[in-house]
Design a protein around this motif. Structure first.
Motif, PDB file in Angstrom:
ATOM      1  N   ARG A  53       0.838  -1.134   0.040  1.00 53.47           N
ATOM      2  CA  ARG A  53       0.126   0.028  -0.012  1.00 53.47           C
ATOM      3  C   ARG A  53       0.830   1.345  -0.016  1.00 53.47           C
ATOM      4  NH1 ARG A  53      -2.843   1.809   3.610  1.00 53.47           N
ATOM      5  NH2 ARG A  53      -2.125   0.534   5.402  1.00 53.47           N
ATOM      6  N   PHE A  54       2.159   1.244   0.435  1.00 47.45           N
ATOM      7  CA  PHE A  54       2.854   2.087   0.551  1.00 47.45           C
ATOM      8  C   PHE A  54       4.195   2.111   0.119  1.00 47.45           C
ATOM      9  CE2 PHE A  54       2.067   0.402   4.782  1.00 47.45           C
ATOM     10  CZ  PHE A  54       3.371  -0.233   5.104  1.00 47.45           C
ATOM     11  N   TRP A  76      10.650   0.561  -3.521  1.00 49.54           N
ATOM     12  CA  TRP A  76      10.626   2.074  -3.519  1.00 49.54           C
ATOM     13  C   TRP A  76       9.490   2.175  -2.230  1.00 49.54           C
ATOM     14  CZ3 TRP A  76       7.507   5.801  -7.092  1.00 49.54           C
ATOM     15  CH2 TRP A  76       7.555   6.943  -6.592  1.00 49.54           C
ATOM     16  N   HIS A  77      10.180   2.326  -1.013  1.00 56.25           N
ATOM     17  CA  HIS A  77       9.464   2.235   0.041  1.00 56.25           C
ATOM     18  C   HIS A  77       9.188   3.721   0.500  1.00 56.25           C
ATOM     19  CE1 HIS A  77       7.866   1.342   3.846  1.00 56.25           C
ATOM     20  NE2 HIS A  77       8.187   0.081   4.020  1.00 56.25           N
ATOM     21  N   ARG A  78       7.880   4.296   0.094  1.00 56.26           N
ATOM     22  CA  ARG A  78       7.589   5.683   0.051  1.00 56.26           C
ATOM     23  C   ARG A  78       7.210   5.944   1.749  1.00 56.26           C
ATOM     24  NH1 ARG A  78       4.516   3.520  -3.829  1.00 56.26           N
ATOM     25  NH2 ARG A  78       2.592   3.538  -2.451  1.00 56.26           N
ATOM     26  N   GLY A  79       6.580   4.827   2.262  1.00 50.46           N
ATOM     27  CA  GLY A  79       6.106   5.309   3.954  1.00 50.46           C
ATOM     28  C   GLY A  79       7.698   5.444   4.409  1.00 50.46           C
ATOM     29  N   PHE A 128      10.824  -4.840   3.034  1.00 49.72           N
ATOM     30  CA  PHE A 128       9.943  -4.014   3.422  1.00 49.72           C
ATOM     31  C   PHE A 128       9.450  -3.557   4.841  1.00 49.72           C
ATOM     32  CE2 PHE A 128       8.520  -6.717  -0.226  1.00 49.72           C
ATOM     33  CZ  PHE A 128       7.953  -5.560  -1.251  1.00 49.72           C
ATOM     34  N   SER A 129      10.177  -4.288   5.718  1.00 48.16           N
ATOM     35  CA  SER A 129      10.147  -3.905   7.191  1.00 48.16           C
ATOM     36  C   SER A 129      11.177  -4.427   7.764  1.00 48.16           C
ATOM     37  CB  SER A 129       8.865  -4.064   7.675  1.00 48.16           C
ATOM     38  OG  SER A 129       8.770  -5.586   8.073  1.00 48.16           O
ATOM     39  N   VAL A 235      13.694   1.331  10.073  1.00 53.77           N
ATOM     40  CA  VAL A 235      12.450   0.538  10.482  1.00 53.77           C
ATOM     41  C   VAL A 235      11.079   1.355  10.199  1.00 53.77           C
ATOM     42  CG1 VAL A 235      11.223  -0.027  12.722  1.00 53.77           C
ATOM     43  CG2 VAL A 235      13.406  -0.379  12.523  1.00 53.77           C
ATOM     44  N   SER A 236      10.128   0.911   9.694  1.00 54.57           N
ATOM     45  CA  SER A 236       9.175   1.333   9.077  1.00 54.57           C
ATOM     46  C   SER A 236       7.792   0.910   9.884  1.00 54.57           C
ATOM     47  CB  SER A 236       8.815   1.239   7.365  1.00 54.57           C
ATOM     48  OG  SER A 236       8.856  -0.175   7.083  1.00 54.57           O
TER      49      SER A 236
END
Length: 383
Positions: A53-54, A76-79, A128-129, A235-236
């Motif tokens: 989603r982000f 591309w981790h926009r968050g 991703f995380s 960390v996201s």
């Protein structure tokens, strides 16, 4: 001749080739711990992994003389970029034969994408995380990898250096022998419990009699993880759907003696999770537990010689009140009961002194180091 093909996130066939390359590359390596196919398919499925989603992702396979010679994925981790104010493209699942030209060809695709979307830096390996594997092994190639780590050949480091990559951060991994007991820690844990009115959750009871309630407690643990680890590099935030995926993973390896959950007024205020080492399970199963990995899996769950530390966290309002002493003491009781001989930490940021200081009393040995690399994206350069 080297060619690079972008594969579709919708192509199960191509993604299987992408995941299988890692398993084939490290076949027979006694230290590598392969990923599970089902975990990898879920991670790169936008319908399953809510991080999409982000975040956007592109996956690439490199071919040399018609055979797969490397792979890489860009995220591309926009968050995360919005959170930290970065313009970064992440790379993950980078694996390659010992041919620097293949590495150059793979990274050239990421540089092109980074330029198109205005990114200034490529970093990784980062997924991703923070719940996923991160960091390239730079020291400790003759040590067993854990399920939550990436293993790679030493030549990967040489390839990164030839690309002009630089250190962003390092993570350290420690191994320690399990002591028979710790009277000082026991006294401290009991005093903390009495002073603060803390309780220790009976994980075994809830696992057997009320799994729904246990799931609620685990979700609270993951809320604490999200809060406690937020300031750390890379960390996201994770949402409920991602937490439920992580909870499913925890249930796969949950042994009550290896979990400590601390409550205050029936609310989780701190936790610590460990898991049995499943290196042999992953090697025998070659990406699957069934059928070849099932016997090693049963053996690993019943006879735990090495326990891997997954994570530990304390709610902000209960920091510095001694809850960590309770976690350490109850986990120590658990590993003693199971006859565990050694504990191994997951990757810990080299500057995270708070977490590093937790293990000093157990005389930890530094066994592995991992690195997040950085590469500058030059907008006027052709790659």
């Amino acid at each position: 001749m080297i060619t690079v093909k972008q594969i579709s996130l919708d192509s199960k066939r191509d993604k299987k080739k992408f995941f299988k390359f890692l398993i084939d590359l490290y076949k027979g390596n006694p230290y590598a711990c392969p990923n599970l196919y089902m975990d990898e398919f879920a991670e790169f499925d936008p319908d399953v992994n809510d991080a999409f989603r982000f975040a956007d992702c592109k996956m690439y396979l490199a071919y040399k003389d018609g055979k797969i010679a490397g792979r890489i994925a860009g995220i591309w981790h926009r968050g995360a970029n919005e959170k930290f104010g970065y313009k970064q493209l992440r790379f993950t699942r980078f694996d390659v034969i010992d041919d620097f030209e293949v590495t150059k060809a793979l990274f050239a695709e990421l540089f092109k994408w980074a330029k198109e979307i205005g990114m200034e830096e490529i970093i990784g390996p980062m997924s991703f995380s923070d719940l996923n594997e991160e960091g390239m092994l730079i020291d400790g190639f003759d040590k067993d990898s854990t399920y939550i780590e990436i293993y790679n050949h030493p030549y990967y480091v040489e390839h990164m250096e030839k690309l002009g990559a630089y250190k962003v951060v390092d993570w350290n991994c420690f191994k320690m022998a399990v002591p028979d007991g710790d009277e000082q820690l026991e006294r401290l844990a009991n005093a903390v419990q009495k002073k603060n009115g803390y309780e220790v959750l009976d994980v075994r009871y809830y696992l057997k009699h009320d799994k729904k309630k246990l799931s609620d407690y685990i979700m609270q643990c993951l809320d604490i993880l999200d809060e406690a680890y937020a300031p750390l590099y890379g960390v996201s935030p994770i949402n409920d759907k991602q937490k439920r995926r992580e909870m499913a993973t925890i249930y796969q390896v949950l042994i009550p003696e290896l979990a400590a959950v601390i409550l205050k007024d029936d609310k989780v205020i701190a936790y610590g999770f460990m898991m049995p080492s499943i290196n042999e399970v992953m090697q025998k199963g070659r990406g699957r537990i069934f059928p070849r990995g099932i016997i090693p899996y049963i053996k690993a769950m019943r006879h735990v010689e090495v326990a891997d530390m997954m994570s530990i966290g304390v709610a902000k309002e209960h920091n510095n009140k001694g809850a960590v002493a309770m976690i350490l003491y109850h986990c120590l009781k658990g590993v003693n009961k199971l006859g565990v001989k050694y504990l191994e930490t997951g990757p810990m940021l080299e500057y995270n002194k708070h977490i590093l200081n937790l293990w000093k009393r157990f005389n930890p040995e530094l066994v592995k180091r991992r690195r997040c690399w950085g590469l500058k994206v030059e907008q006027d350069k052709e790659y």
